[in-house]
Design a protein around this motif. Structure first.
Motif, mmCIF file in Angstrom:
data_model
loop_
_atom_site.group_PDB
_atom_site.id
_atom_site.type_symbol
_atom_site.label_atom_id
_atom_site.label_comp_id
_atom_site.label_asym_id
_atom_site.label_seq_id
_atom_site.Cartn_x
_atom_site.Cartn_y
_atom_site.Cartn_z
ATOM 1 N N MET A 122 0.818 -1.205 0.000
ATOM 2 C CA MET A 122 0.000 0.000 0.000
ATOM 3 C C MET A 122 0.856 1.260 0.000
ATOM 4 O O MET A 122 0.518 2.261 -0.629
ATOM 5 C CB MET A 122 -0.948 -0.001 1.202
ATOM 6 N N ALA A 123 1.990 1.208 0.695
ATOM 7 C CA ALA A 123 2.897 2.360 0.707
ATOM 8 C C ALA A 123 3.461 2.613 -0.686
ATOM 9 O O ALA A 123 3.532 3.760 -1.150
ATOM 10 C CB ALA A 123 4.022 2.128 1.709
ATOM 11 N N ALA A 124 3.850 1.540 -1.371
ATOM 12 C CA ALA A 124 4.403 1.676 -2.719
ATOM 13 C C ALA A 124 3.365 2.244 -3.683
ATOM 14 O O ALA A 124 3.697 2.992 -4.612
ATOM 15 C CB ALA A 124 4.904 0.320 -3.223
ATOM 16 N N ARG A 125 2.102 1.911 -3.454
ATOM 17 C CA ARG A 125 1.023 2.424 -4.305
ATOM 18 C C ARG A 125 0.613 3.849 -3.925
ATOM 19 O O ARG A 125 -0.116 4.501 -4.658
ATOM 20 C CB ARG A 125 -0.210 1.527 -4.189
ATOM 21 N N GLY A 126 1.040 4.293 -2.753
ATOM 22 C CA GLY A 126 0.623 5.600 -2.273
ATOM 23 C C GLY A 126 -0.804 5.616 -1.766
ATOM 24 O O GLY A 126 -1.431 6.675 -1.692
ATOM 25 N N ASP A 127 -1.323 4.447 -1.384
ATOM 26 C CA ASP A 127 -2.703 4.333 -0.902
ATOM 27 C C ASP A 127 -2.705 4.499 0.617
ATOM 28 O O ASP A 127 -2.645 3.537 1.373
ATOM 29 C CB ASP A 127 -3.277 2.968 -1.296
ATOM 30 N N HIS A 128 -2.789 5.755 1.079
ATOM 31 C CA HIS A 128 -2.653 6.005 2.509
ATOM 32 C C HIS A 128 -3.863 5.547 3.308
ATOM 33 O O HIS A 128 -3.741 5.220 4.483
ATOM 34 C CB HIS A 128 -2.347 7.482 2.783
ATOM 35 N N LEU A 129 -5.047 5.489 2.678
ATOM 36 C CA LEU A 129 -6.226 5.022 3.408
ATOM 37 C C LEU A 129 -6.109 3.527 3.724
ATOM 38 O O LEU A 129 -6.349 3.101 4.858
ATOM 39 C CB LEU A 129 -7.497 5.299 2.600
ATOM 40 N N PHE A 131 -3.312 1.908 3.767
ATOM 41 C CA PHE A 131 -2.156 1.795 4.647
ATOM 42 C C PHE A 131 -2.566 1.989 6.100
ATOM 43 O O PHE A 131 -2.134 1.232 6.982
ATOM 44 C CB PHE A 131 -1.110 2.836 4.261
ATOM 45 N N GLN A 132 -3.411 2.987 6.363
ATOM 46 C CA GLN A 132 -3.857 3.233 7.733
ATOM 47 C C GLN A 132 -4.663 2.055 8.287
ATOM 48 O O GLN A 132 -4.551 1.722 9.466
ATOM 49 C CB GLN A 132 -4.691 4.512 7.803
ATOM 50 N N ARG A 133 -5.469 1.419 7.422
ATOM 51 C CA ARG A 133 -6.238 0.263 7.885
ATOM 52 C C ARG A 133 -5.297 -0.869 8.297
ATOM 53 O O ARG A 133 -5.482 -1.504 9.343
ATOM 54 C CB ARG A 133 -7.197 -0.220 6.789
ATOM 55 N N TYR A 134 -4.275 -1.131 7.477
ATOM 56 C CA TYR A 134 -3.328 -2.191 7.824
ATOM 57 C C TYR A 134 -2.477 -1.809 9.030
ATOM 58 O O TYR A 134 -2.072 -2.672 9.813
ATOM 59 C CB TYR A 134 -2.444 -2.525 6.619
ATOM 60 N N ASP A 135 -2.197 -0.518 9.172
ATOM 61 C CA ASP A 135 -1.462 -0.052 10.345
ATOM 62 C C ASP A 135 -2.245 -0.382 11.617
ATOM 63 O O ASP A 135 -1.694 -0.901 12.593
ATOM 64 C CB ASP A 135 -1.237 1.463 10.241
ATOM 65 N N GLU A 136 -3.538 -0.095 11.590
ATOM 66 C CA GLU A 136 -4.361 -0.382 12.762
ATOM 67 C C GLU A 136 -4.433 -1.884 13.026
ATOM 68 O O GLU A 136 -4.341 -2.329 14.172
ATOM 69 C CB GLU A 136 -5.764 0.185 12.572
ATOM 70 N N LEU A 137 -4.564 -2.680 11.958
ATOM 71 C CA LEU A 137 -4.621 -4.136 12.122
ATOM 72 C C LEU A 137 -3.314 -4.682 12.698
ATOM 73 O O LEU A 137 -3.330 -5.668 13.443
ATOM 74 C CB LEU A 137 -4.929 -4.800 10.773
ATOM 75 N N SER A 169 -0.315 13.249 7.651
ATOM 76 C CA SER A 169 1.129 12.999 7.593
ATOM 77 C C SER A 169 1.508 11.879 6.641
ATOM 78 O O SER A 169 2.701 11.661 6.393
ATOM 79 C CB SER A 169 1.655 12.671 8.997
ATOM 80 N N LEU A 170 0.527 11.156 6.081
ATOM 81 C CA LEU A 170 0.830 9.946 5.310
ATOM 82 C C LEU A 170 0.681 10.133 3.807
ATOM 83 O O LEU A 170 0.446 9.156 3.091
ATOM 84 C CB LEU A 170 -0.082 8.797 5.766
ATOM 85 N N MET A 171 0.821 11.328 3.319
ATOM 86 C CA MET A 171 0.675 11.564 1.894
ATOM 87 C C MET A 171 1.970 11.193 1.166
ATOM 88 O O MET A 171 2.974 11.890 1.268
ATOM 89 C CB MET A 171 0.317 13.031 1.623
ATOM 90 N N GLY A 172 1.963 10.070 0.435
ATOM 91 C CA GLY A 172 3.107 9.659 -0.366
ATOM 92 C C GLY A 172 3.919 8.546 0.273
ATOM 93 O O GLY A 172 3.983 8.418 1.499
ATOM 94 N N PRO A 173 4.565 7.695 -0.568
ATOM 95 C CA PRO A 173 5.357 6.563 -0.065
ATOM 96 C C PRO A 173 6.464 6.973 0.893
ATOM 97 O O PRO A 173 6.790 6.238 1.817
ATOM 98 C CB PRO A 173 5.934 5.951 -1.355
#
Length: 225
Positions: A122-129, A131-137, A169-173
């Protein structure tokens, strides 16, 4: 239009509250936005009663403020509340990290491997939403693996007040990949059964928001109190 449910008011209100909370945390409903019961009811296909109940619930968790004669407004990001939330979360999650380093469930460890791989993707794709879901998991799995899932439940509502700032704060890889490395450092310390290193890695990870905060306030002053 999104249909929430045609179930009794309590169920509709609960689901609507969760949806509005998600939109507030994701900044789809920006700080300072005025919320109309009529417009929300029309958009989500419910009556105004569950909307009213949902807004009362959001006021209880301090995501909105209900102003007499003036309506309901999404609260702005409070640095003071964010710092308090971070303090409480750090106290709980550092204790979880220490406990995880003493004994950790093997199935949870395998699950975390998959979550970290997904975060990198998700980070490589720039998909911060996503990414945040996986961060919480990741943090959920960490608490479960340490044998104290209630620890995450205790901080989840408090953490939500950090999430809007984290979203900024999570805009971009470049912003996301260091957080994956921090998660990996936490797990490396747990794997070698080093409670001190696990606590230090967790503390460094949760301190990331402090380093990003001045930039966020400077770039988005309209979102902060």
């Amino acid at each position: 239009m999104y249909a929430v449910t045609t179930a009794p008011h309590g169920s509709a209100a609960h689901r609507l509250e969760a949806e509005l909370r998600r939109a507030i945390i994701g900044l789809e409903l920006a700080p300072g936005t005025r919320l109309s019961e009529h417009e929300i009811a029309a958009r989500y296909g419910v009556s105004r009663q569950p909307v009213r109940e949902a807004l009362i619930g959001l006021a209880r968790t301090r995501f909105v403020e209900i102003l007499p004669q003036r309506g309901t407004v999404v609260v702005k990001i409070s640095v003071r509340k964010l710092m308090q939330a971070r303090f409480i979360r750090e106290a709980v999650e550092c204790a979880v990290a220490r406990r995880a380093a003493e004994n950790f469930d093997a199935e949870a460890r395998r699950r975390i491997c998959d979550l970290l791989d997904a975060q990198e993707t998700m980070a490589a794709r720039g998909d911060h939403l996503a990414f945040q879901r996986y961060d919480e998991l990741f943090h959920v799995a960490l608490s479960e693996g340490a044998g104290c899932p209630l620890a995450w439940e205790a901080v989840s509502d408090i953490k939500a007040h950090m999430d809007r700032a984290c979203h900024l704060s999570l805009m971009g890889p470049d912003a996301m990949l260091p957080l994956v490395a921090q998660h990996q450092a936490i797990m490396a310390a747990i794997d070698i059964r080093d409670p001190d290193a696990a606590e230090a890695a967790m503390r460094a990870h949760l301190g990331e928001i402090l380093r990003a905060l001045p930039r966020m306030e400077a770039e988005h002053p309209e979102l902060f109190e």
